[in-house]
Design an enzyme around this catalytic site. Structure first.
Site, PDB file in Angstrom:
ATOM      1  N   SER A  59       0.793  -1.228   0.000  1.00 20.03           N
ATOM      2  CA  SER A  59       0.000   0.000   0.000  1.00 20.03           C
ATOM      3  C   SER A  59       0.826   1.279   0.000  1.00 20.03           C
ATOM      4  CB  SER A  59      -0.918   0.017   1.217  1.00 20.03           C
ATOM      5  OG  SER A  59      -0.157  -0.029   2.412  1.00 20.03           O
ATOM      6  N   HIS A 115      -5.269  -4.186  -1.687  1.00 17.84           N
ATOM      7  CA  HIS A 115      -5.081  -3.146  -2.713  1.00 17.84           C
ATOM      8  C   HIS A 115      -5.078  -3.703  -4.129  1.00 17.84           C
ATOM      9  CE1 HIS A 115      -4.198   0.128   0.125  1.00 17.84           C
ATOM     10  NE2 HIS A 115      -3.800  -0.872   0.890  1.00 17.84           N
ATOM     11  N   LYS A 153     -12.047  -0.747  -0.192  1.00 19.87           N
ATOM     12  CA  LYS A 153     -11.283  -0.102  -1.269  1.00 19.87           C
ATOM     13  C   LYS A 153     -12.032  -0.311  -2.592  1.00 19.87           C
ATOM     14  CE  LYS A 153      -7.227  -0.812   1.589  1.00 19.87           C
ATOM     15  NZ  LYS A 153      -7.396   0.410   2.373  1.00 19.87           N
TER      16      LYS A 153
HETATM   17  N1  PMP Z   1      -4.630  -4.863   4.662  1.00 24.48           N
HETATM   18  C1  PMP Z   1      -3.993  -3.889   3.984  1.00 24.48           C
HETATM   19  C2  PMP Z   1      -2.803  -4.260   3.146  1.00 24.48           C
HETATM   20  C3  PMP Z   1      -4.442  -2.573   4.055  1.00 24.48           C
HETATM   21  O1  PMP Z   1      -3.804  -1.604   3.405  1.00 24.48           O
HETATM   22  C4  PMP Z   1      -5.582  -2.276   4.839  1.00 24.48           C
HETATM   23  C5  PMP Z   1      -6.152  -0.883   4.968  1.00 24.48           C
HETATM   24  N2  PMP Z   1      -5.407   0.150   4.597  1.00 24.48           N
HETATM   25  C6  PMP Z   1      -6.191  -3.318   5.529  1.00 24.48           C
HETATM   26  C7  PMP Z   1      -5.701  -4.596   5.419  1.00 24.48           C
HETATM   27  C8  PMP Z   1      -7.371  -3.050   6.437  1.00 24.48           C
HETATM   28  O2  PMP Z   1      -8.529  -2.850   5.721  1.00 24.48           O
HETATM   29  P1  PMP Z   1      -9.805  -2.124   6.351  1.00 24.48           P
HETATM   30  O3  PMP Z   1      -9.687  -0.680   6.025  1.00 24.48           O
HETATM   31  O4  PMP Z   1     -10.955  -2.777   5.683  1.00 24.48           O
HETATM   32  O5  PMP Z   1      -9.805  -2.373   7.808  1.00 24.48           O
END
Ligand code: PMP
Length: 416
Positions: free
Chosen positions: A185, A213, A244
């Site tokens: 990310s 992502h 997302k």
């Molecule tokens: N895994 C990754 C790689 C993320 O980037 C994120 C959120 N940025 C999450 C899990 C968590 O997702 P959520 O926003 O649905 O809690």
């Protein structure tokens, strides 16, 4: 002495940022008008930091499905599935997800964060060994803290380092569980899943891939980097989020392994929190339907990512290692990143300021993400604004004259 004394450094940093009008936490969106435009301080801004990859937050079918379910089933479930029961929507979303991935079972969690927390902490028992990429998301690190397994970090995206570390365990008892991500990310780079899957096979480990992502973004059917790399059969568990590409809220894990359902009574972050409201489940279900019906969304977001990446690369910025819908611009230091971010907002472009410790290698980053709804003009407008600020701060040299200077309207933001 106050209980908050331990946060003195953070408090000082935030105070300093606020004094300079540079505190990202103080940005208030007056309105979000579409997946690509919002209003901040009465000014229209282009949104380039939302992770709303397919731009489905305003999709008419998703909204309709959600509104209908709000009226039909109320605002919330007010409890967990083990206490308050499973609604038809939860079960049908799970079978829709299982079908989408071609796997036997799917489990829906209340956030993606909890999906990692629940899956990893429940799978990794006291005798087991977790191998996580050093640049893993916070939810993976937090899952490790919740589990009682030994945790070993391997060098980011380095399958050889992973293999060496697994080999060092020799005949120690317990399962080996590898955790990696599809697209990372912060820098937008993808995991070398073919090499990691080979290590998994040779070492008899289990493999978890977080596609937060990359779902809807990579792969011919939008199943993520596992599909794009052709390793789906080697991946024991895929984790993802609804927050997302699916434009809502929630998370999931899918697996072909017999016994996976046992986690419903073993994964505490699944068991002891309220389940998703039916309206959210309905919007997610509609969004998943849309992805399956319309593979052009994935193609569009990939093309947009490439356009932004190439444009910024041409302007002379230092970027993450490969083009993807997450495009990170590397800043020389924190101060420059903060000033850059502030000037950019004044130029009408909103993106994410990413600072250590949330970033790999203590990098200061301007992290942008495109979505399928951005037009070429909007992307070019963002490139032009980022370039102007980069020149102003002396990070890049002024570019050769742009032929569009005779048509400034093409570079301008839409009228308010
Ligand atoms: N895994 C990754 C790689 C993320 O980037 C994120 C959120 N940025 C999450 C899990 C968590 O997702 P959520 O926003 O649905 O809690």
């Amino acid at each position: 002495m106050s209980i908050f004394d331990k946060f003195a450094d953070i408090r000082n940093t935030l105070a300093e940022l606020s004094a300079n009008g540079q505190n990202p936490l103080e940005v208030r969106f007056d309105e979000i008008n579409s997946p690509v435009e919002g209003m901040v301080g009465g000014k229209r801004v282009l949104l380039f930091g939302t992770s709303n990859y397919l731009g489905l937050t305003f999709d008419a079918d998703c909204i309709e499905a959600g509104v209908h379910m709000l009226r039909e089933s109320g605002t919330g479930t007010t409890g967990s599935r083990i206490a308050n029961g499973t609604y038809t929507g939860h079960a049908s979303l799970e079978s829709q997800l299982a079908n989408f991935y071609g796997k036997r079972t799917a489990m829906v969690f209340s956030t993606g964060y909890q999906a990692n927390l629940g899956l990893i902490s429940a799978l990794a028992g006291r005798e087991d060994h977790l191998f996580i990429d050093a640049d893993s998301h916070a939810s993976i690190y937090d899952a490790c803290r919740l589990s009682s397994a030994e945790v070993i970090r391997f060098r980011h995206n380095d399958a050889d380092d992973l293999a060496r570390r697994i080999a060092r365990l020799k005949d120690k008892p317990g399962c080996r569980i590898i955790v990696t991500e599809g697209i990372y990310s912060m820098l937008g780079d993808t995991a070398p899943l073919r090499e990691i899957a080979a290590v998994k096979r040779e070492s008899g480990s289990y493999l978890i891939v977080d596609e937060a992502h990359s779902m809807g973004v990579l792969g011919a059917r939008g199943r993520g980097q596992c599909e794009a790399a052709g390793v789906e059969a080697d991946v024991d568990f895929v984790v993802g989020t609804f927050s997302k590409s699916l434009g809502a809220m929630g998370g999931f894990a899918v697996s072909d392994l017999e016994g996976f359902d046992l986690l419903r009574v073993a994964a505490r972050p699944y068991m002891f929190t309220a389940s998703l409201p039916p309206s959210i489940v309905a919007t997610v279900s509609a969004a998943l339907h849309r992805i399956q019906k319309d593979p052009s969304l994935g193609a569009r977001v990939r093309a947009n990512g490439l356009r932004l990446y190439r444009g910024l690369q041409k302007a002379g910025f230092l970027l993450g290692p490969q083009p993807n819908p997450v495009v990170a611009v590397k800043m020389p230091d924190r101060e420059c990143a903060v000033t850059f971010w502030k000037y950019l907002l004044a130029e009408g472009v909103y993106l994410n300021l990413a600072l250590p410790p949330a970033t790999p290698g203590s990098l200061a980053l301007l992290r942008s993400s495109v979505n399928a709804q951005h037009t070429d003009e909007q992307i070019d407008c963002a490139i032009a604004a980022i370039t102007r600020v980069g020149v102003r701060l002396g990070l890049i040299k002024p570019a050769a004259p742009d032929p569009r200077v005779n048509h400034p309207e093409k570079l301008a933001l839409p009228a308010e």
